[in-house]
Write an enzyme that holds these catalytic residues in place. Structure first.
Site, short mmCIF file in Angstrom:
data_model
loop_
_atom_site.label_atom_id
_atom_site.label_comp_id
_atom_site.label_asym_id
_atom_site.label_seq_id
_atom_site.Cartn_x
_atom_site.Cartn_y
_atom_site.Cartn_z
N GLN A 133 50.27 38.30 46.33
CA GLN A 133 49.55 37.77 45.18
C GLN A 133 48.44 38.71 44.73
O GLN A 133 47.49 38.94 45.48
CB GLN A 133 48.96 36.41 45.57
CG GLN A 133 48.03 35.82 44.53
CD GLN A 133 47.58 34.41 44.88
OE1 GLN A 133 48.23 33.43 44.58
NE2 GLN A 133 46.44 34.31 45.56
N TYR A 173 45.63 38.72 42.68
CA TYR A 173 44.65 37.96 41.89
C TYR A 173 43.26 38.58 42.00
O TYR A 173 42.74 39.15 41.06
CB TYR A 173 44.60 36.51 42.38
CG TYR A 173 45.60 35.58 41.73
CD1 TYR A 173 46.83 36.04 41.28
CD2 TYR A 173 45.31 34.22 41.56
CE1 TYR A 173 47.75 35.17 40.69
CE2 TYR A 173 46.22 33.35 40.97
CZ TYR A 173 47.44 33.83 40.54
OH TYR A 173 48.33 32.98 39.97
N SER A 174 42.62 38.42 43.19
CA SER A 174 41.23 38.85 43.35
C SER A 174 41.07 40.36 43.15
O SER A 174 42.00 41.13 43.42
CB SER A 174 40.73 38.51 44.75
OG SER A 174 40.65 37.13 44.92
N GLU A 187 51.84 22.72 43.71
CA GLU A 187 52.30 21.97 44.87
C GLU A 187 51.12 21.52 45.72
O GLU A 187 50.39 22.32 46.26
CB GLU A 187 53.28 22.78 45.71
CG GLU A 187 54.07 21.83 46.59
CD GLU A 187 55.46 22.35 46.91
OE1 GLU A 187 56.20 21.61 47.54
OE2 GLU A 187 55.79 23.47 46.52
N ASN A 210 35.30 26.75 48.92
CA ASN A 210 34.99 25.32 48.93
C ASN A 210 33.87 24.98 47.94
O ASN A 210 33.81 23.85 47.45
CB ASN A 210 34.65 24.86 50.35
CG ASN A 210 35.93 24.72 51.18
OD1 ASN A 210 36.98 25.27 50.82
ND2 ASN A 210 35.86 23.99 52.27
N GLU A 211 33.05 25.96 47.61
CA GLU A 211 32.04 25.73 46.57
C GLU A 211 32.72 25.55 45.21
O GLU A 211 32.34 24.69 44.42
CB GLU A 211 31.04 26.90 46.53
CG GLU A 211 30.07 26.93 47.70
CD GLU A 211 30.71 27.30 49.04
OE1 GLU A 211 31.76 27.97 49.03
OE2 GLU A 211 30.19 26.90 50.09
#
Lengths: 398, 377
Positions: free
Chosen positions: A126, A128-129, A244, A384-385
């Site tokens: 992936q 992405y970042s 999902e 999680n933030e």
């Protein structure tokens, strides 16, 4: 109201258990339950077994190779895999890019890529970042410039899990600087077997090498490997994140890890008694088990809402957030359970088949590295933030 | 697997919600808590007429034939409205004790009176030295002719002053911390030798200290088996915990939505305070706490009918721990996020916070139940 699955689902659960008992290779199961390192071949071997059974991509539409299972059956399947100590199916092809391709891809992309995912012919990662685009993903800078019937891609992706084993990367790239930053992003399928792609491993604090930095210099992508429309990539990326929901909380695996914790605690001494009999330890485990149970039934409530036709929304943020907090807590208690013997660093002991005498208790060596490694869980997949931001915005309307 | 209410249960919920919305504004509730008895006999009559007092009782006693889920629906409504009538003491504690242990004669005499609203009940189980241990009973019941003489004291008995009958645990055998030797008795609220010291509780409800000085009861006052009252007490305590969990969920629901509304309207530094991330994240945690509390409330409720008493008790303890944890966060932070307004008696927030604080103590707090859960093998 009823807390139990119907007989039909329990029969399904037994089928899955029976299959896992018979088909999950013992060495792979042991690696997963003891926290040892898995090799590329372990994943491929297990995924080939699932594929042969037709169970590699349960969530896909039947015409593309899915099982046609209900959401409840998919949930049960995931939980049973976690319980049994099966490795997680590598999600990048099966859960991430596959659904994007069958939802937004061209016929040619569907016909070519989907069977290759089913056959484990491609290993996806992936893209992405980026070094400058973490939580603020939409500020990504990797550029794709159209040049005839291809794009020329330049830029750097990072934290790319398992890129060292991958031959394909789905990648968010900037194709426009017009309008809002989300509006100039496209979704490309990049062949990594070309000279401009340079994969550099990043060593993590646990001593492992599962993430990488991927530099792309004049990498060529044919326009036939653009998914959907140019500049619409953000939409597909968001779809992917919410597609999902099942398995997000990781209940089955966490339950198996709690059992492992109790087993270790039954062999470790503390204050002249076994750790499992120490009231303070029991209290900490009790707290953990109650947290896990609260998450499990919240997960099940959301599952049944999905079955009733309410599409998954921001609930998956709750599941990710609490699921990862609990995973971290388990890894912490596991490490603490062996006391001093969490300290020796014996990387060889993380390899399956290492047969020297362990330093301290059997199984202690992977516990501290696993604890260090699990810190990633509250960072990846949207920190999680960020998940709290999503709940505040989507659920609470703040 | 099913987390939805049936059509009948949904109707029950709608009618409770309507009552709470229309008949239970805070100023009215506060007038009731300041009245002599601390609640409204008219409201009680309405509850009887609507069939709520028999929501979980069989039809043969005039009930509507519901069970644990109906009790949950009722108690969630009680929580949402901060209802002060003795619903919990009568319909959850007293009625369940009678239903499970009563002789045919006792049930036929008393349960229809509960359903019709003519009889309120109280359950006197706690003693000062016992803290949360249900088996720690010093009060004695000694043979006295055909019946018994009761001597000792019970503490913090909810709604004892309004109870026509009080169900009392007393020792007929064994030492003060033995599991065996506990018997339950049905005692008249105005029995000779029974004295009460009545007081309001911090959440605006009513309770009493009871002293028994040679209170004589007949053999027909025994509820259930002599010397074997503890399993019954433990069963009803688990039912009580499920009920309190539902009440807490109702309270937390109101706190979460009221606080969320406030964050959108209260403006500081030129914007609604809900725009500040530090507050958004706290609200997200409060939302999660409410969701988890609701899940565990469902688990405790549906495990009440589990034939395996250990599974039932484990679920109740787990729920009590979760409720305690969630309620503390949601209660304390709802006050905090309302700022000075959260401290005022005028606003509903503090009253929900106080009720949640009391709920944590009732039938054992978080610590007690964490220990109890941890002791299960």
């Amino acid at each position: 109201m009823d807390l139990e699955f119907s007989d039909e689902y329990r029969a399904f659960q037994q089928d899955v258990r029976g299959f896992l008992d018979e088909n999950l290779p013992e060495d792979i199961r042991e690696k997963v339950t003891r926290g040892l390192r898995l090799e590329r071949d372990d994943y491929v071997r297990w995924q080939n077994i699932l594929s042969a059974k037709g169970w590699l991509v349960p969530g896909w539409p039947v015409e593309h190779g899915g099982t046609g299972w209900s959401a409840v059956e998919r949930y049960i399947f995931d939980e049973e895999n976690g319980r049994a100590g099966a490795p997680n199916v590598v999600p990048f092809g099966t859960r991430f890019v596959g659904p994007v391709i069958y939802t937004y891809g061209s016929e040619a992309q569907k016909n070519y890529y989907l069977p290759r995912i089913l056959n484990n012919d491609d290993w996806w990662c992936q893209g992405y970042s980026e070094p400058g685009a973490g939580s603020d993903l939409a500020s990504l800078q990797t550029r794709a410039v159209r040049d005839g019937d291809r794009y020329i891609v330049n830029g750097t992706k990072t934290w790319t899990t398992m890129a060292q084993w991958a031959n394909m990367m789905f990648c968010l790239v900037r194709t426009s600087n017009e309008g809002k930053k989300q509006e100039g992003i496209s979704f490309l399928l990049v062949d990594m077997n070309q000279p401009g792609v340079d994969v550099k491993p990043i060593m993590t604090i646990d001593g492992g090498q599962e993430i990488n930095m991927v530099h792309m210099t004049d990498v060529e992508v044919p326009i036939s490997d653009l998914v959907g429309e140019e500049n619409m990539g953000w939409t597909y990326a968001k779809f992917l994140l919410q597609h999902e929901r099942t398995g997000t909380a990781g209940i089955g695996n966490s339950k198996a890890q709690v059992q492992r914790l109790k087993k270790i605690a039954a062999q470790e001494k503390s204050g002249g008694i076994y750790l499992i009999d120490d009231p303070d330890f029991r209290r900490q485990v009790a707290e953990l088990e109650i947290d896990l149970q609260a998450l499990e039934y919240t997960d099940l409530r959301y599952l049944m809402q999905t079955v009733a036709g309410k599409p998954p929304g921001a609930e998956s943020s709750l599941l990710k957030l609490r699921g990862t907090e609990i995973q971290q807590r388990i890894s912490e208690l596991l490490m603490q359970a062996v006391g001093y013997y969490a300290i020796p660093f014996v990387p060889e002991a993380l390899e399956y088949g290492w047969n020297e005498d362990p330093i301290g208790p059997e199984g202690a060596a992977p516990l501290a590295p696993a604890y260090f490694n699990r810190r990633k869980t509250t960072i990846y997949g949207g920190t999680n933030e960020i998940q709290r931001n999503i709940i505040a915005k989507m659920v609470l309307g703040l | 697997m099913d987390f939805d209410l049936s059509e009948e249960q949904q109707l029950l919920k709608d009618s409770v919600d309507r009552f709470v919305r229309e008949e239970y504004p805070l100023d009215k509730r506060q007038k009731l808590t300041a009245s002599d008895e601390g609640f409204s006999r008219d409201n009680w009559k309405t509850m009887a007429e609507l069939g709520w007092l028999g929501a979980s009782l069989p039809e043969e006693y005039g009930g509507i034939g519901g069970g644990a889920v109906e009790a949950m629906v009722m108690m969630e409504g009680v929580g949402r409205g901060l209802v002060v009538e003795p619903y919990f003491a009568t319909a959850v504690l007293g009625a369940n004790l009678l239903l499970q242990a009563g002789s045919d004669a006792q049930k036929q005499e008393l349960l229809p009176q509960v359903v019709s609203g003519d009889l309120m009940l109280a359950f006197a189980y706690a003693e000062r030295q016992a803290r949360y241990d249900l088996f720690d009973v010093e009060m004695t019941a000694t043979k006295d002719g055909d019946g018994y003489a009761l001597n000792g004291a019970k503490g913090v008995v909810c709604h004892a002053a309004s109870a026509g009958r009080i169900i009392v645990s007393a020792r007929t055998g064994g030492g003060s911390r033995d599991r065996d030797g506990i018997t339950l008795f049905l005692v008249d609220g105005n029995a000779a030798g029974l004295s009460r010291r009545d007081y309001p509780t911090v959440d605006g409800l009513r309770a009493s200290e009871l002293a028994f000085d040679n209170v004589r009861v007949g053999a027909d006052a025994v509820l259930g088996a002599v010397d074997n009252g503890l399993p019954l007490i433990e069963h009803v305590a688990d039912q009580a915990i499920a009920g309190l969990a539902a009440e807490a969920v109702g309270c937390m629901d109101v706190l979460l939505s009221s606080t969320n509304e406030y964050l959108k309207t209260r403006s500081q530094f030129g914007q609604p305070i809900g725009k500040f991330q530090v507050i958004q994240h706290r609200m997200a945690d409060m939302f999660i706490a409410c969701e988890e509390a609701r899940s565990m409330c469902y688990v405790a409720t549906m495990r009440l009918d589990d034939p395996d008493a250990e599974q039932r008790s484990k679920a109740a303890s787990a729920a009590k721990v979760q409720i305690g944890k969630s309620a503390r966060l949601v209660g304390q932070q709802s006050v905090q996020l309302h700022g000075g307004m959260g401290m005022t008696d005028e606003l509903n927030i503090g009253h929900y916070f106080k009720r949640l604080t009391v709920i944590d103590t009732m039938f054992g707090d978080q610590n007690h139940h964490l220990k109890r859960y941890a002791a299960f093998r």
